[in-house]
Design a protein around this motif. Structure first.
Motif, PDB file in Angstrom:
ATOM      1  N   PRO A  76       0.832  -1.218   0.000  1.00 36.29           N
ATOM      2  CA  PRO A  76       0.000   0.000   0.000  1.00 36.29           C
ATOM      3  C   PRO A  76       0.858   1.257   0.000  1.00 36.29           C
ATOM      4  O   PRO A  76       1.947   1.286   0.584  1.00 36.29           O
ATOM      5  CB  PRO A  76      -0.802  -0.125   1.304  1.00 36.29           C
ATOM      6  CG  PRO A  76      -0.778  -1.586   1.633  1.00 36.29           C
ATOM      7  CD  PRO A  76       0.521  -2.106   1.130  1.00 36.29           C
ATOM      8  N   ASP A  77       0.382   2.299  -0.651  1.00 41.70           N
ATOM      9  CA  ASP A  77       1.133   3.557  -0.735  1.00 41.70           C
ATOM     10  C   ASP A  77       1.333   4.212   0.635  1.00 41.70           C
ATOM     11  O   ASP A  77       2.245   5.022   0.806  1.00 41.70           O
ATOM     12  CB  ASP A  77       0.415   4.539  -1.668  1.00 41.70           C
ATOM     13  CG  ASP A  77       0.419   4.054  -3.113  1.00 41.70           C
ATOM     14  OD1 ASP A  77       1.321   3.262  -3.467  1.00 41.70           O
ATOM     15  OD2 ASP A  77      -0.488   4.454  -3.879  1.00 41.70           O
ATOM     16  N   SER A  78       0.470   3.887   1.588  1.00 39.93           N
ATOM     17  CA  SER A  78       0.535   4.525   2.905  1.00 39.93           C
ATOM     18  C   SER A  78       1.707   4.037   3.752  1.00 39.93           C
ATOM     19  O   SER A  78       2.036   4.645   4.769  1.00 39.93           O
ATOM     20  CB  SER A  78      -0.772   4.278   3.672  1.00 39.93           C
ATOM     21  OG  SER A  78      -0.994   2.875   3.825  1.00 39.93           O
ATOM     22  N   ILE A  79       2.352   2.962   3.353  1.00 43.64           N
ATOM     23  CA  ILE A  79       3.427   2.373   4.141  1.00 43.64           C
ATOM     24  C   ILE A  79       4.739   3.096   3.882  1.00 43.64           C
ATOM     25  O   ILE A  79       5.115   3.345   2.725  1.00 43.64           O
ATOM     26  CB  ILE A  79       3.572   0.878   3.814  1.00 43.64           C
ATOM     27  CG1 ILE A  79       2.400   0.092   4.395  1.00 43.64           C
ATOM     28  CG2 ILE A  79       4.884   0.315   4.351  1.00 43.64           C
ATOM     29  CD1 ILE A  79       2.433  -1.378   4.083  1.00 43.64           C
ATOM     30  N   GLN A  80       5.434   3.454   4.953  1.00 39.39           N
ATOM     31  CA  GLN A  80       6.787   4.003   4.817  1.00 39.39           C
ATOM     32  C   GLN A  80       7.726   2.850   4.502  1.00 39.39           C
ATOM     33  O   GLN A  80       7.885   1.923   5.288  1.00 39.39           O
ATOM     34  CB  GLN A  80       7.236   4.696   6.106  1.00 39.39           C
ATOM     35  CG  GLN A  80       8.613   5.319   5.984  1.00 39.39           C
ATOM     36  CD  GLN A  80       9.084   5.976   7.277  1.00 39.39           C
ATOM     37  OE1 GLN A  80       8.521   5.739   8.336  1.00 39.39           O
ATOM     38  NE2 GLN A  80      10.105   6.808   7.189  1.00 39.39           N
TER      39      GLN A  80
END
Length: 240
Positions: free
Chosen positions: A201-205
């Motif tokens: 997911p794009d939200s993961i650093q």
């Protein structure tokens, strides 16, 4: 007059003595009739009433991999922590299991890598590759490229991870999405998480780096640790 005053004083003294004897007798009688335990209990109750009530907060619940906030149900928790200084080794935690750590005796100088099966959340393999002494870029490149499809790769440095890092090894890591692997310096602190065969997911650093700077280093020749932590949705969120 003097005789009358003396009589009055004698009567008062006698009354005082009589009252004292009666008080002593009644006190003894009550002490005999009331059990000692009841008196002690009554005294304790009076003390407790005088004291302010004590409210004890429940201890904080420990979260997986020592997260600050919990992951949603149906997610994997992970935490990747680089080494710091000579004696603080790298750690990789996944679902509250230390995959790489000094305690496990499988953390070391260079680049530490753990491979996890995304479908099951189980460890596939974990190794470290010394990038200062010896030629380990080739074995590390093969280790990365041989990771099975639908696996997670968690990487972190301790001490130096760049001196003997070859271009082929850099490309293998860059192909997984790293933006910093070609920017590593001597003893840079670096942490990275990647997926093979699906998209995170794009939200993961995904990556964090702290370069060596003699003016700002916490441990002399070593920069401060870096860490990334987060939650990865399980299979139903995978994208191919």
């Amino acid at each position: 007059m003097m005789v009358r005053a003396g009589c009055n004083n004698f009567m008062k003294l006698g009354g005082f003595i009589f009252a004292s004897v009666c008080a002593w007798y009644l006190g003894s009688l009550l002490a005999y009739m009331i059990p000692e335990d009841s008196l002690a209990s009554t005294f304790d109750s009076l003390q407790n009433i005088a004291e302010k009530p004590k409210i004890k907060a429940p201890p904080p619940k420990r979260l997986k991999c020592d997260h600050w906030s919990p992951c949603l149900p149906g997610s994997y928790a992970y935490r990747i922590l680089s080494g710091g200084g000579l004696k603080t080794f790298a750690k990789i935690c996944f679902e509250d299991q230390l995959l790489i750590s000094q305690e496990n005796k499988n953390a070391g100088r260079g680049i530490n890598i753990a491979i996890v099966d995304y479908n099951t959340g189980k460890l596939v393999d974990a190794k470290y590759f010394d990038m200062w002494e010896g030629e380990f870029s080739g074995p590390m490149t093969n280790f990365i490229r041989n990771a099975p499809q639908r696996s997670l790769l968690l990487m972190v440095t301790h001490d130096d991870g760049s001196t003997k890092l070859t271009e082929d090894a850099k490309k293998a890591i860059a192909d997984l999405g790293s933006k910093e692997i070609r920017n590593l310096r001597f003893r840079s602190s670096w942490a990275f998480i990647a997926a093979k065969g699906f998209e995170l997911p794009d939200s993961i650093q995904r990556e964090k780096v702290n370069h060596s700077d003699k003016k700002k280093n916490r441990y002399g020749g070593w920069p401060a640790e870096v860490q990334i932590e987060g939650c990865i949705p399980k299979n139903e969120q995978a994208q191919f």
